[in-house]
Design an enzyme around this catalytic site. Structure first.
Site, PDB file in Angstrom:
ATOM      1  N   SER A  35       0.166   4.515   7.929  1.00  0.00           N
ATOM      2  CA  SER A  35       1.401   4.288   8.667  1.00  0.00           C
ATOM      3  C   SER A  35       2.183   5.577   8.599  1.00  0.00           C
ATOM      4  O   SER A  35       1.971   6.386   7.687  1.00  0.00           O
ATOM      5  CB  SER A  35       2.200   3.144   8.019  1.00  0.00           C
ATOM      6  OG  SER A  35       3.549   3.149   8.456  1.00  0.00           O
ATOM      7  N   TYR A  71       5.753  -0.482   0.055  1.00  0.00           N
ATOM      8  CA  TYR A  71       4.884  -0.303   1.220  1.00  0.00           C
ATOM      9  C   TYR A  71       4.580   1.177   1.422  1.00  0.00           C
ATOM     10  O   TYR A  71       3.421   1.556   1.666  1.00  0.00           O
ATOM     11  CB  TYR A  71       5.545  -0.894   2.459  1.00  0.00           C
ATOM     12  CG  TYR A  71       4.716  -0.763   3.715  1.00  0.00           C
ATOM     13  CD1 TYR A  71       3.602  -1.573   3.925  1.00  0.00           C
ATOM     14  CD2 TYR A  71       5.047   0.170   4.697  1.00  0.00           C
ATOM     15  CE1 TYR A  71       2.832  -1.455   5.078  1.00  0.00           C
ATOM     16  CE2 TYR A  71       4.287   0.292   5.849  1.00  0.00           C
ATOM     17  CZ  TYR A  71       3.184  -0.523   6.038  1.00  0.00           C
ATOM     18  OH  TYR A  71       2.422  -0.398   7.173  1.00  0.00           O
TER      19      TYR A  71
END
Length: 278
Positions: A136, A150
């Site tokens: 990401s 995350y």
């Protein structure tokens, strides 16, 4: 049976994984795709002679070994692996419990590692193979309040992909870490995005970002998942694919901004950096 490459895609029942699987099947590739339930895959994709839906949990090493073995048995091999399974975990570092943090690492880090361990003997035996690990932009840029765990999982994906590339290059095996920006998928909807079980109101920036990911961003993401799927197919067609691939104009822009900041900090602190040598 098609002579095109065989793809193995995890987390394929929704989002980018599902879009990719549909694109691959449309182009005639042989595709094995995993989800925690085969029913969800079949309902979304349907039946096709070049499609192998597999019920597998990336966190369970035995489950993944069986899925890899079934794919090799069915299609006589695997050429491309896409580690896509995972989920977003929101919550500041103080808020998230050890259980919440470890659960995110299990899915986002140890899951793809299970896949890599299971497929590498096959790739080594044939001296070829390509592994695409979906990270990401949050795996390159950590400045998102309330996304720390995350961030850490996706930074880890980037780190072990770099190591894998260095370890396996001489074996004829390539690896790419993909950093997507915001794509118009269901990633921000219930089931793919988890919030802290015990939020703390003092973290105003994190709460505002929580609100934005519920109210403002869904439906307004700039990325087209169909074009993302095409980009992944193009990567797999390259003789020498890149180690790092930033996907989406937003990811590209944010990466450039961080690189400029790093270069500035390197230059500003060069004397102090070099002062620590003997």
């Amino acid at each position: 049976m098609s002579t095109k490459k065989v793809w193995f895609v995890t987390g394929a029942s929704k989002g980018l994984g599902l879009t990719l699987v549909k694109r691959l099947l449309k182009e005639g590739f042989n595709v094995a795709a995993t989800s925690r339930t085969v029913k969800s895959l079949k309902s979304e994709v349907g039946n096709a002679s070049n499609f192998l839906p597999l019920e597998a949990d990336v966190v369970n090493e035995t489950s993944i070994k069986n899925a890899i073995a079934k794919t090799v048995e069915t299609f006589d091999g695997i050429d491309v692996v896409v580690n896509n399974a995972g989920y977003g975990q929101l919550g500041t570092l103080e808020e998230l419990s050890d259980k919440e943090a470890r659960r995110n690492f299990d899915a986002n880090v140890f899951g793809p590692l299970n896949v890599i361990r299971s497929v590498m003997p096959h790739f080594r035996a044939k001296n070829s193979g390509y592994i695409i690990n979906i990270s990401s932009i949050a795996g390159f840029l950590g400045g998102f309040p309330g996304w720390g765990i995350y961030n850490a999982t996706k930074f880890a994906v980037a780190g072990f992909t770099e190591a894998l590339s260095a370890e396996a290059r001489s074996l004829g095996i390539h690896a790419t870490v993909v950093y997507p920006g915001y794509f118009k998928t269901n990633f921000l909807l219930k089931g793919s995005l988890h919030f802290a079980e015990n939020p703390i109101a003092d973290y105003k920036e994190a709460r505002e970002l929580d609100r934005a990911h519920i109210e403002d961003i869904p439906g307004n993401q700039p990325g087209d998942p169909e074009k993302a799927a095409l980009a992944l197919v193009q990567l797999a067609g390259m003789e020498n694919p890149p180690l790092h691939f930033f996907m989406g104009s937003d990811a590209y822009g944010m990466a450039n901004n961080k690189i400029e900041l790093l270069q500035k900090e390197l230059s500003t602190n060069e004397a102090l950096s070099r002062s620590t040598d003997f």
